[in-house]
Design an enzyme around this catalytic site. Structure first.
Site, PDB file in Angstrom:
ATOM      1  N   SER A 189       0.705  -1.318  -0.045  1.00 16.61           N
ATOM      2  CA  SER A 189       0.036  -0.073   0.027  1.00 16.61           C
ATOM      3  C   SER A 189       0.892   1.276   0.038  1.00 16.61           C
ATOM      4  O   SER A 189       1.594   1.724  -0.879  1.00 16.61           O
ATOM      5  CB  SER A 189      -0.917   0.015   1.294  1.00 16.61           C
ATOM      6  N   ASP A 359      -9.663  -5.770  -5.137  1.00 13.90           N
ATOM      7  CA  ASP A 359      -8.976  -4.789  -4.330  1.00 13.90           C
ATOM      8  C   ASP A 359      -9.635  -3.360  -4.888  1.00 13.90           C
ATOM      9  O   ASP A 359      -9.405  -2.759  -5.798  1.00 13.90           O
ATOM     10  CB  ASP A 359      -7.628  -4.631  -4.410  1.00 13.90           C
ATOM     11  N   HIS A 392      -7.420  -5.690  -0.567  1.00 16.73           N
ATOM     12  CA  HIS A 392      -6.068  -5.151  -0.036  1.00 16.73           C
ATOM     13  C   HIS A 392      -5.491  -6.023   1.188  1.00 16.73           C
ATOM     14  O   HIS A 392      -4.231  -6.028   1.187  1.00 16.73           O
ATOM     15  CB  HIS A 392      -6.729  -3.753   0.434  1.00 16.73           C
TER      16      HIS A 392
END
Length: 418
Positions: A189, A359, A392
């Site tokens: 991320s 995601d 995610h």
């Protein structure tokens, strides 16, 4: 803070909410009831013991606690797992160093929520790597400075620009100085965003061997979820109460009140808020939620959250926008913030990119934009993995991440020095 409030728009609100809810990780229908609000009032916060003591040594791994001071004075916590539980003969000091960087609103502990055989740092250590775990400024083990105190706003006057310019280079210099070897890197991320931005400016690349980017964040303009409009509208009325603070504390009352007000909005189902905003994580073990709530989420700066929001709003990867041309001129010598040009990343830098089809934060469309930046990359230096069912959080907490992702990361790294 008036400047912050002045230019923050609806897209900014959406970005902030997405990241906030991401760190709750509910898994079942009762998840959110034990989630964010429990973290604020219902969970006993453990003593501030280090990551080595609480999560590594207890599993019979060696672990060292280090401190790294950035050029702008922040004192960062860094953990080292120098070897696996079974030391391979002849490894000596030649174990390949790998640095693991977490995302926003969490710290290095987020990699240790599953058992040792399922978490990335120990898997890498058991595969012969010298593992280092970073902790970004402002998180619980990195809340010190050579002259500033976290109780004053100046301590929080930074965005991810400073992570690019100061945190990551300081950590790389330290690890390189300790090991004398080029470094493999894993980011998740925000950890991918700051790495890509650094690479684009020529930072780190001389000390870098290769990089694995999990659920990469570079472009955020394709985030589009069912609750996006409601979230943005709800946030507008809360700007002054939340963004009047220099420290963005997810466990603090202002943020908690905001989420409560959102959950009270007609049509909003808080029991499934994570899936609605970030995609449905396929493979989380619900037993890790309580452990997560004992350790996360972590504080960041409000300025950092605003910078992420600007990335959503503007659709480009640029330095922090101070909201007025004259202020930008003061900081950058030009009326608009400079852009991080990802096409400047060296074409021969080995990269592994892994992203998920479910995601909603690292959306497939945005990943395609990122991959387009690599269209001139050396073909044999770019590896791309698409995981249809992953969202995610699966990349750091998925019970099957070892088989699906981490084994691929290990194989990719080993190819670089075979």
């Amino acid at each position: 803070m008036a400047l912050v409030r002045g230019f923050l728009g609806l897209a900014a609100a959406f970005c902030v909410l997405v990241v906030l809810v991401l760190v709750v990780h509910p898994h079942r229908a009762d998840g959110f009831s034990r989630g964010f609000f429990a973290a604020s009032k219902g969970v006993v916060i453990p003593p501030l013991a280090g990551i080595c003591a609480t999560s590594v040594i207890v599993h019979d791994y060696k672990c060292q606690e280090h401190e790294v001071t950035t050029q702008d004075g922040y004192i960062l916590s860094l953990q080292r797992i120098p070897e696996g539980r079974v030391v391979r003969n002849g490894a000596g000091n030649k174990r390949q160093p790998v640095l693991i960087q977490h995302g926003v609103l969490v710290d290095g502990m987020t990699w240790f929520l599953n058992p040792p055989e399922q978490n990335l740092p120990m898997i890498l250590a058991d595969n012969g790597f010298d593992v280092w775990i970073a902790n970004t400024r402002g998180t619980r083990f990195s809340r010190r400075h050579t002259s500033l105190d976290p109780s004053i706003p100046d301590f929080w006057d930074w965005s991810w620009d400073e992570l690019v310019s100061f945190d990551i280079p300081a950590i790389f210099d330290f690890v390189y100085g300790q090991t004398g070897q080029k470094i493999d890197y894993v980011g998740h991320s925000l950890g991918t965003l700051i790495a890509l931005a650094s690479f684009s400016e020529g930072k780190l690349v001389n000390q870098m061997k290769s990089a694995a980017l999990l659920s990469p964040i570079a472009y955020l303009s394709h985030m589009n979820t069912a609750l996006g409009v409601v979230a943005a509208k709800a946030f507008v009325g809360e700007i002054t109460t939340i963004f009047g603070l220099a420290e963005f504390d997810p466990k603090g009352e202002p943020v908690g009140n905001f989420l409560k007000s959102l959950c009270a909005h007609p049509g909003v189902d808080c029991y499934d808020l994570l899936s609605a905003l970030t995609g449905k994580n396929c493979c989380l073990n619900s037993s890790t939620i309580d452990l997560f709530l004992m350790n996360e989420p972590q504080s960041t700066s409000t300025k950092n959250m605003v910078h992420l929001a600007q990335t959503v709003r503007d659709g480009i990867l640029a330095k922090y926008n101070y909201g007025r041309p004259d202020y930008n001129v003061m900081h950058y010598g030009e009326a608009t913030p400079p852009i991080y040009n990802l096409s400047n990343i060296p074409h021969d830098l080995p990269l592994f990119v892994s992203y998920g089809g479910q995601d909603a934060l690292s959306d497939v469309g945005d990943v395609m934009l990122l991959l387009d930046s690599f269209k001139f990359h050396d073909v044999d230096k770019l590896s791309v993995q698409f995981i249809k069912d992953y969202a995610h959080a699966d990349f750091i907490m998925g019970v099957n991440a070892k088989a699906i992702v981490y084994n691929q990361v290990v194989a990719f790294f080993k190819r670089q020095y075979s």
